[in-house]
Design a protein around this motif. Structure first.
Motif, PDB file in Angstrom:
ATOM      1  N   SER A   1      -0.294  -4.303  -6.682  1.00  0.00           N
ATOM      2  CA  SER A   1      -1.363  -3.822  -5.810  1.00  0.00           C
ATOM      3  C   SER A   1      -1.962  -2.523  -6.325  1.00  0.00           C
ATOM      4  O   SER A   1      -1.301  -1.738  -7.005  1.00  0.00           O
ATOM      5  N   VAL A   2      -3.244  -2.323  -5.985  1.00  0.00           N
ATOM      6  CA  VAL A   2      -3.946  -1.079  -6.305  1.00  0.00           C
ATOM      7  C   VAL A   2      -4.714  -0.667  -5.052  1.00  0.00           C
ATOM      8  O   VAL A   2      -5.320  -1.507  -4.381  1.00  0.00           O
ATOM      9  N   VAL A   3      -4.696   0.631  -4.739  1.00  0.00           N
ATOM     10  CA  VAL A   3      -5.328   1.122  -3.519  1.00  0.00           C
ATOM     11  C   VAL A   3      -6.521   2.007  -3.864  1.00  0.00           C
ATOM     12  O   VAL A   3      -6.373   3.064  -4.481  1.00  0.00           O
TER      13      VAL A   3
ATOM     14  N   VAL B   1       0.831  -1.205   0.000  1.00  0.00           N
ATOM     15  CA  VAL B   1       0.000   0.000   0.000  1.00  0.00           C
ATOM     16  C   VAL B   1       0.866   1.256   0.000  1.00  0.00           C
ATOM     17  O   VAL B   1       0.815   2.072  -0.916  1.00  0.00           O
ATOM     18  N   LEU B   2       1.676   1.420   1.036  1.00  0.00           N
ATOM     19  CA  LEU B   2       2.563   2.584   1.091  1.00  0.00           C
ATOM     20  C   LEU B   2       3.554   2.569  -0.062  1.00  0.00           C
ATOM     21  O   LEU B   2       3.876   3.604  -0.650  1.00  0.00           O
ATOM     22  N   GLY B   3       4.031   1.380  -0.402  1.00  0.00           N
ATOM     23  CA  GLY B   3       4.969   1.256  -1.512  1.00  0.00           C
ATOM     24  C   GLY B   3       4.353   1.627  -2.842  1.00  0.00           C
ATOM     25  O   GLY B   3       5.032   2.156  -3.726  1.00  0.00           O
TER      26      GLY B   3
ATOM     27  N   LYS C   1      -5.375  -8.515 -12.413  1.00  0.00           N
ATOM     28  CA  LYS C   1      -4.641  -9.552 -11.669  1.00  0.00           C
ATOM     29  C   LYS C   1      -3.727  -8.926 -10.617  1.00  0.00           C
ATOM     30  O   LYS C   1      -2.577  -9.342 -10.416  1.00  0.00           O
ATOM     31  N   LYS C   2      -4.270  -7.923  -9.927  1.00  0.00           N
ATOM     32  CA  LYS C   2      -3.572  -7.275  -8.818  1.00  0.00           C
ATOM     33  C   LYS C   2      -4.433  -7.393  -7.553  1.00  0.00           C
ATOM     34  O   LYS C   2      -5.624  -7.694  -7.626  1.00  0.00           O
ATOM     35  N   ASP C   3      -3.816  -7.137  -6.407  1.00  0.00           N
ATOM     36  CA  ASP C   3      -4.532  -7.206  -5.136  1.00  0.00           C
ATOM     37  C   ASP C   3      -5.191  -5.866  -4.819  1.00  0.00           C
ATOM     38  O   ASP C   3      -4.502  -4.834  -4.783  1.00  0.00           O
TER      39      ASP C   3
END
Length: 262
Positions: free
Chosen positions: A191-193, A20-22, A224-226
């Motif tokens: 990842s995607v936020v 997330v932060l990354g 295909k990301k979290d």
């Protein structure tokens, strides 16, 4: 050793420390690098030349993604000379170590990850992209972090993120009226936020925010990301849990005292 970030591999290390932060640091590096005065990104190396932390500063917010091996005393001394930071955002575990050297006040925001079995069957309302003026207006009225942001600066930033395919913003139209907005502003290869979820006061508790989160979750899973999100406050965790999200950690927001800010 702390140095300016110069390579994409250094930015990629950020989301390996924290998805997330990354992702925030990775997004800023891809959009701006260190070529713009309002954004700065650094990386920390230990004596073995291993990366132990990645840092960004934008609009007074410092984001830190770090491993437990980071020299937090060096990091605290480094930021002690920087008067441009209003708040530090860091994961709770390493944030407590970091704040031992600062002893500032802090708050926590829940970080949630999607774990549901998801089948998206469309929406009961019309969802549009490219509705930035409405999205900015509603966020300006509902999000304290937007109070000092002007539209031109925000639009420029969003344009850069969208151009790099790291951002997408939506709005919901109901009976001919824009009523809700949401999107994702930061992402990485893993990842995607989701963020910026807001609804006009007269249209709350009608399911519009839920529809947007479902739509965004669907888009992210197709990549295909979290999917992740940060709940603005503790009370919202139950709302997101109903949509398949579960709390996995906390983001620590360390507030710099006003007498430390020039």
């Amino acid at each position: 050793m702390i140095k300016l970030m110069t390579e994409i591999t250094e930015a990629e290390m950020a989301y390996e420390f924290d998805p997330v932060l990354g992702a925030r640091i990775y997004t800023l590096y891809n959009c701006y690098g260190n070529d713009y005065p309002f954004t700065r990104l650094w990386v920390c190396y230990n004596e073995n030349k291993e990366i132990t932390a990645c840092i960004s500063i934008m609009s007074g917010v410092a984001t830190i993604a770090a491993s437990a091996q980071c020299d937090f005393e060096e990091l605290a001394l480094f930021f002690g000379k920087d008067s441009t930071v209003d708040v530090f955002e860091i994961d709770e575990e390493t944030g407590k170590i970091f704040n031992n050297y600062l002893n500032y006040n802090f708050t926590k925001r829940p970080i949630m990850k999607f774990f549901g079995n998801f089948e998206y069957d469309g929406s009961k309302c019309s969802i549009y992209t490219d509705v930035l003026k409405f999205s900015f207006k509603i966020l300006k009225n509902s999000d304290p972090e937007f109070k000092d942001i002007d539209f031109i600066s925000w639009f420029y930033d969003i344009h850069k993120r969208c151009k790099n395919q790291l951002c997408q913003i939506f709005a919901v139209k109901y009976n001919g009226k824009w009523v809700s907005t949401g999107g994702y502003y930061i992402s990485s290869p893993i990842s995607v936020v989701i963020g910026g979820i807001a609804t006009e006061p007269d249209y709350r508790k009608m399911g519009f925010a839920s529809e947007l989160v479902k739509k965004l979750t669907h888009i992210i899973l197709e990549q295909k990301k979290d999917p992740f999100l940060i709940a603005a406050k503790e009370d919202l965790t139950r709302f997101y849990e109903k949509l398949g999200y579960r709390r996995v950690s906390d983001e620590m927001c360390i507030e710099v005292p006003s007498d430390k800010i020039n």
